[in-house]
Write a protein that holds these residues in place. Structure first.
Motif, PDB file in Angstrom:
ATOM      1  N   VAL A 107       7.615 -14.371 -14.780  1.00  0.00           N
ATOM      2  CA  VAL A 107       6.698 -14.726 -13.788  1.00  0.00           C
ATOM      3  C   VAL A 107       7.823 -16.136 -13.526  1.00  0.00           C
ATOM      4  CG1 VAL A 107       5.477 -16.589 -12.868  1.00  0.00           C
ATOM      5  CG2 VAL A 107       4.982 -14.736 -14.820  1.00  0.00           C
ATOM      6  N   GLN A 108       8.287 -17.189 -14.263  1.00  0.00           N
ATOM      7  CA  GLN A 108       9.891 -17.970 -13.073  1.00  0.00           C
ATOM      8  C   GLN A 108      10.309 -17.435 -12.665  1.00  0.00           C
ATOM      9  OE1 GLN A 108      10.841 -19.369 -17.046  1.00  0.00           O
ATOM     10  NE2 GLN A 108       9.675 -21.305 -17.042  1.00  0.00           N
ATOM     11  N   THR A 109      11.405 -16.207 -13.215  1.00  0.00           N
ATOM     12  CA  THR A 109      12.216 -14.978 -12.351  1.00  0.00           C
ATOM     13  C   THR A 109      11.910 -14.777 -11.008  1.00  0.00           C
ATOM     14  OG1 THR A 109      14.200 -14.560 -14.831  1.00  0.00           O
ATOM     15  CG2 THR A 109      14.501 -13.483 -12.405  1.00  0.00           C
ATOM     16  N   CYS A 110      11.056 -13.970 -11.585  1.00  0.00           N
ATOM     17  CA  CYS A 110      10.553 -13.455  -9.951  1.00  0.00           C
ATOM     18  C   CYS A 110      10.091 -14.085  -8.945  1.00  0.00           C
ATOM     19  CB  CYS A 110       9.190 -12.153 -10.173  1.00  0.00           C
ATOM     20  SG  CYS A 110       9.028 -10.867 -11.462  1.00  0.00           S
ATOM     21  N   ARG A 111       9.677 -15.474  -8.978  1.00  0.00           N
ATOM     22  CA  ARG A 111       9.532 -16.366  -7.997  1.00  0.00           C
ATOM     23  C   ARG A 111      10.889 -17.377  -8.135  1.00  0.00           C
ATOM     24  NH1 ARG A 111       3.660 -19.932  -8.928  1.00  0.00           N
ATOM     25  NH2 ARG A 111       2.540 -18.029  -9.227  1.00  0.00           N
ATOM     26  N   LEU A 112      11.774 -17.093  -8.577  1.00  0.00           N
ATOM     27  CA  LEU A 112      13.000 -18.134  -8.158  1.00  0.00           C
ATOM     28  C   LEU A 112      13.858 -16.948  -7.124  1.00  0.00           C
ATOM     29  CD1 LEU A 112      15.151 -19.712  -8.492  1.00  0.00           C
ATOM     30  CD2 LEU A 112      16.144 -18.505 -10.852  1.00  0.00           C
ATOM     31  N   PHE A 113      13.572 -16.176  -8.007  1.00  0.00           N
ATOM     32  CA  PHE A 113      14.230 -15.170  -7.069  1.00  0.00           C
ATOM     33  C   PHE A 113      13.728 -14.964  -4.905  1.00  0.00           C
ATOM     34  CE2 PHE A 113      17.464 -13.632  -9.978  1.00  0.00           C
ATOM     35  CZ  PHE A 113      18.290 -12.453  -9.241  1.00  0.00           C
ATOM     36  N   ALA A 114      12.802 -14.916  -4.965  1.00  0.00           N
ATOM     37  CA  ALA A 114      11.867 -14.581  -3.990  1.00  0.00           C
ATOM     38  C   ALA A 114      12.489 -16.338  -2.918  1.00  0.00           C
ATOM     39  CB  ALA A 114      10.602 -14.969  -3.877  1.00  0.00           C
ATOM     40  N   ARG A 115      12.468 -16.802  -4.142  1.00  0.00           N
ATOM     41  CA  ARG A 115      12.939 -18.776  -3.281  1.00  0.00           C
ATOM     42  C   ARG A 115      14.463 -18.625  -2.864  1.00  0.00           C
ATOM     43  NH1 ARG A 115       8.430 -22.059  -3.188  1.00  0.00           N
ATOM     44  NH2 ARG A 115       6.419 -20.905  -2.559  1.00  0.00           N
ATOM     45  N   ARG A 116      15.158 -17.929  -3.798  1.00  0.00           N
ATOM     46  CA  ARG A 116      16.592 -18.264  -3.812  1.00  0.00           C
ATOM     47  C   ARG A 116      17.245 -17.015  -2.528  1.00  0.00           C
ATOM     48  NH1 ARG A 116      19.907 -19.693  -9.110  1.00  0.00           N
ATOM     49  NH2 ARG A 116      18.035 -21.368  -8.934  1.00  0.00           N
ATOM     50  N   TYR A 117      16.636 -15.720  -3.271  1.00  0.00           N
ATOM     51  CA  TYR A 117      17.416 -15.123  -2.628  1.00  0.00           C
ATOM     52  C   TYR A 117      16.850 -14.284  -1.114  1.00  0.00           C
ATOM     53  CZ  TYR A 117      20.376 -15.967  -7.073  1.00  0.00           C
ATOM     54  OH  TYR A 117      21.005 -16.137  -7.650  1.00  0.00           O
ATOM     55  N   GLY A 118      14.920 -14.845  -1.389  1.00  0.00           N
ATOM     56  CA  GLY A 118      14.913 -13.839  -0.082  1.00  0.00           C
ATOM     57  C   GLY A 118      14.403 -12.322  -0.656  1.00  0.00           C
ATOM     58  N   PHE A 119      14.382 -12.493  -1.814  1.00  0.00           N
ATOM     59  CA  PHE A 119      14.250 -10.722  -2.462  1.00  0.00           C
ATOM     60  C   PHE A 119      12.646 -10.855  -3.153  1.00  0.00           C
ATOM     61  CE2 PHE A 119      17.132  -7.279  -6.490  1.00  0.00           C
ATOM     62  CZ  PHE A 119      15.489  -6.864  -5.676  1.00  0.00           C
ATOM     63  N   LEU A 120      11.483  -9.664  -2.523  1.00  0.00           N
ATOM     64  CA  LEU A 120      10.839 -10.337  -3.274  1.00  0.00           C
ATOM     65  C   LEU A 120      10.607  -8.949  -4.855  1.00  0.00           C
ATOM     66  CD1 LEU A 120       8.018 -11.963  -3.380  1.00  0.00           C
ATOM     67  CD2 LEU A 120       6.918 -10.447  -1.825  1.00  0.00           C
ATOM     68  N   VAL A 121      11.195  -9.147  -6.135  1.00  0.00           N
ATOM     69  CA  VAL A 121      10.239  -8.571  -6.915  1.00  0.00           C
ATOM     70  C   VAL A 121       9.578  -7.889  -7.942  1.00  0.00           C
ATOM     71  CG1 VAL A 121      12.907  -8.522  -7.301  1.00  0.00           C
ATOM     72  CG2 VAL A 121      11.696 -10.162  -8.671  1.00  0.00           C
ATOM     73  N   GLY A 122       9.613  -7.275  -8.452  1.00  0.00           N
ATOM     74  CA  GLY A 122       8.382  -6.369  -9.184  1.00  0.00           C
ATOM     75  C   GLY A 122       8.700  -6.953 -10.788  1.00  0.00           C
ATOM     76  N   GLY A 123       7.262  -6.580 -11.698  1.00  0.00           N
ATOM     77  CA  GLY A 123       7.741  -7.505 -12.955  1.00  0.00           C
ATOM     78  C   GLY A 123       8.348  -6.684 -13.646  1.00  0.00           C
ATOM     79  N   SER A 124       8.667  -5.380 -13.795  1.00  0.00           N
ATOM     80  CA  SER A 124       9.746  -4.793 -14.421  1.00  0.00           C
ATOM     81  C   SER A 124      11.693  -5.358 -13.484  1.00  0.00           C
ATOM     82  CB  SER A 124       9.842  -3.545 -14.167  1.00  0.00           C
ATOM     83  OG  SER A 124       8.841  -2.645 -14.354  1.00  0.00           O
ATOM     84  N   THR A 125      11.346  -5.415 -13.021  1.00  0.00           N
ATOM     85  CA  THR A 125      12.574  -5.711 -12.009  1.00  0.00           C
ATOM     86  C   THR A 125      12.784  -7.331 -12.759  1.00  0.00           C
ATOM     87  OG1 THR A 125      12.428  -4.494 -10.233  1.00  0.00           O
ATOM     88  CG2 THR A 125      14.181  -6.662 -10.049  1.00  0.00           C
ATOM     89  N   GLY A 126      12.206  -8.493 -12.106  1.00  0.00           N
ATOM     90  CA  GLY A 126      12.500  -9.433 -12.896  1.00  0.00           C
ATOM     91  C   GLY A 126      13.067  -9.804 -14.242  1.00  0.00           C
ATOM     92  N   THR A 127      11.845  -8.710 -15.223  1.00  0.00           N
ATOM     93  CA  THR A 127      12.054  -8.799 -16.631  1.00  0.00           C
ATOM     94  C   THR A 127      13.264  -8.563 -16.576  1.00  0.00           C
ATOM     95  OG1 THR A 127      10.299  -8.227 -16.816  1.00  0.00           O
ATOM     96  CG2 THR A 127      11.572  -8.183 -18.529  1.00  0.00           C
ATOM     97  N   VAL A 128      14.232  -6.956 -16.101  1.00  0.00           N
ATOM     98  CA  VAL A 128      15.499  -7.396 -16.276  1.00  0.00           C
ATOM     99  C   VAL A 128      16.597  -7.633 -16.076  1.00  0.00           C
ATOM    100  CG1 VAL A 128      17.348  -5.487 -15.753  1.00  0.00           C
ATOM    101  CG2 VAL A 128      14.774  -4.635 -16.162  1.00  0.00           C
ATOM    102  N   LEU A 129      16.166  -8.607 -14.761  1.00  0.00           N
ATOM    103  CA  LEU A 129      17.235  -9.619 -13.906  1.00  0.00           C
ATOM    104  C   LEU A 129      16.965 -10.704 -15.589  1.00  0.00           C
ATOM    105  CD1 LEU A 129      15.742  -9.796 -10.597  1.00  0.00           C
ATOM    106  CD2 LEU A 129      18.106  -9.344 -11.003  1.00  0.00           C
TER     107      LEU A 129
END
Length: 330
Positions: A248-270
């Motif tokens: 959850v933390q990574t998904c939200r961070l990516f949306a705010r910092r990179y403009g990349f709205l990711v799903g759960g699997s992507t956030g987990t791998v990142l």
């Protein structure tokens, strides 16, 4: 007829380069949410239906049944609609409401399992339901994404080749584990083509795939409460688990910092790549697969109310430069 072959849906050339996420290396993300149905699972769905037509008399029986946590259900809904088959999808309470609505829009029947199996969780309960239906209704054809070699072969033939066409040399390849069809397909092709590639399998804590105890999980799309028959750790370089709170933390961070709205699997791998990065030498080619986008997770991963209810966020009074929606990324 549309969706006749997996080769016709995506040329596999959608990649995103992310800089300044890990030290000394960029991360190259293979984007799969531009496929029909919004995920990598359209490749799996076509392969499963092709196999069922060839081996299970689907063209005469005309009714597919499958268990899915979401993306494959949508993909099979699309393929079955295009090929004029009935489709019944068995989901559970963790499946996103939006996903269920999309499947129904394509004409699928959706059965929601409300109670998990005491030992094998929701997946075990979904599989038990299918087996009972097969006994009582011989018109049903189970595509069985969990055991069908077509699942693995689709990604050996397509996804892995798309990766290698873009990156003839891959030093580190990170892939999420679910049914492990994508993972095992890529392992099959990549290890043969480039034996030096280090393939890292990524799973969520609470999943049993890597031999750890089962525990409650809320984010659909990866992990399993029943060991996937396709899984084989033999050619994996390493295996990494990530907590859903970190996802959850990574998904939200990516949306705010990179403009990349990711799903759960992507956030987990990142998250796994970030945690693993001290072991990755500078100048390495680091590649991962993003199975879907984040739009369908707006009411879950990106909802404070939902995350707090599931214990996946902890509101804090202090703030940092990585603050989002009341929660703080450490």
């Amino acid at each position: 007829m549309i969706y006749q072959t997996a080769e016709s849906i995506n040329d596999g050339r959608a990649f995103l380069k992310i800089d300044e996420f890990i030290k000394n290396n960029s991360v190259y993300v293979k984007i799969e949410n531009m496929n029909p149905g919004g995920s990598i699972k359209i490749k799996t769905a076509i392969a499963l239906v092709d196999a069922a037509e060839k081996n299970l008399d689907l063209k005469n029986k005309k009714h597919v049944i499958e268990s899915s946590s979401g993306n494959l259900g949508i993909a099979l809904s699309i393929i079955c609609a295009a090929r004029k088959y009935n489709f019944t999808c068995i989901v559970d309470k963790n499946t996103l409401p939006h996903t269920i609505k999309v499947m129904k829009a394509y004409g699928a029947e959706v059965i929601i399992i409300e109670t998990p199996h005491p030992e094998r969780g929701y997946l075990g309960a979904r599989l038990d339901y299918i087996k009972k239906r097969l006994v009582s209704d011989n018109s049903l054809v189970w595509t069985n994404q969990y055991e069908s070699s077509a699942n693995r072969e689709a990604h050996a033939r397509l996804t892995a080749r798309e990766l290698l066409n873009e990156f003839p040399v891959i030093d580190y390849l990170f892939i999420a584990a679910g049914t492990t069809g994508t993972l095992m397909g890529c392992v099959q092709t990549v290890t043969e083509a480039t034996p030096a590639t280090k393939i890292i399998a990524v799973d969520t804590k609470g999943s049993v795939i890597f031999g750890t105890p089962s525990a409650p999980r809320y984010i659909p799309g990866m992990g399993a409460s029943v060991l996937p028959p396709l899984f084989d750790s033999k050619n994996l370089f390493d295996m990494v688990q990530v907590s859903e709170k970190e996802t959850v933390q990574t998904c939200r961070l990516f949306a705010r910092r990179y403009g990349f709205l990711v799903g759960g699997s992507t956030g987990t791998v990142l998250t796994a790549i970030r945690d693993y990065s001290p072991k990755i030498p500078a100048g390495s080619v680091v590649v991962m697969i993003s199975p879907d986008g984040g739009e369908r997770y707006i009411d879950t991963i990106y909802s404070d109310e939902w995350c707090l209810q599931k214990g996946l966020l902890q509101l804090q009074s202090s703030t940092s430069r990585n603050t989002f929606s009341g929660a703080v990324v450490e």
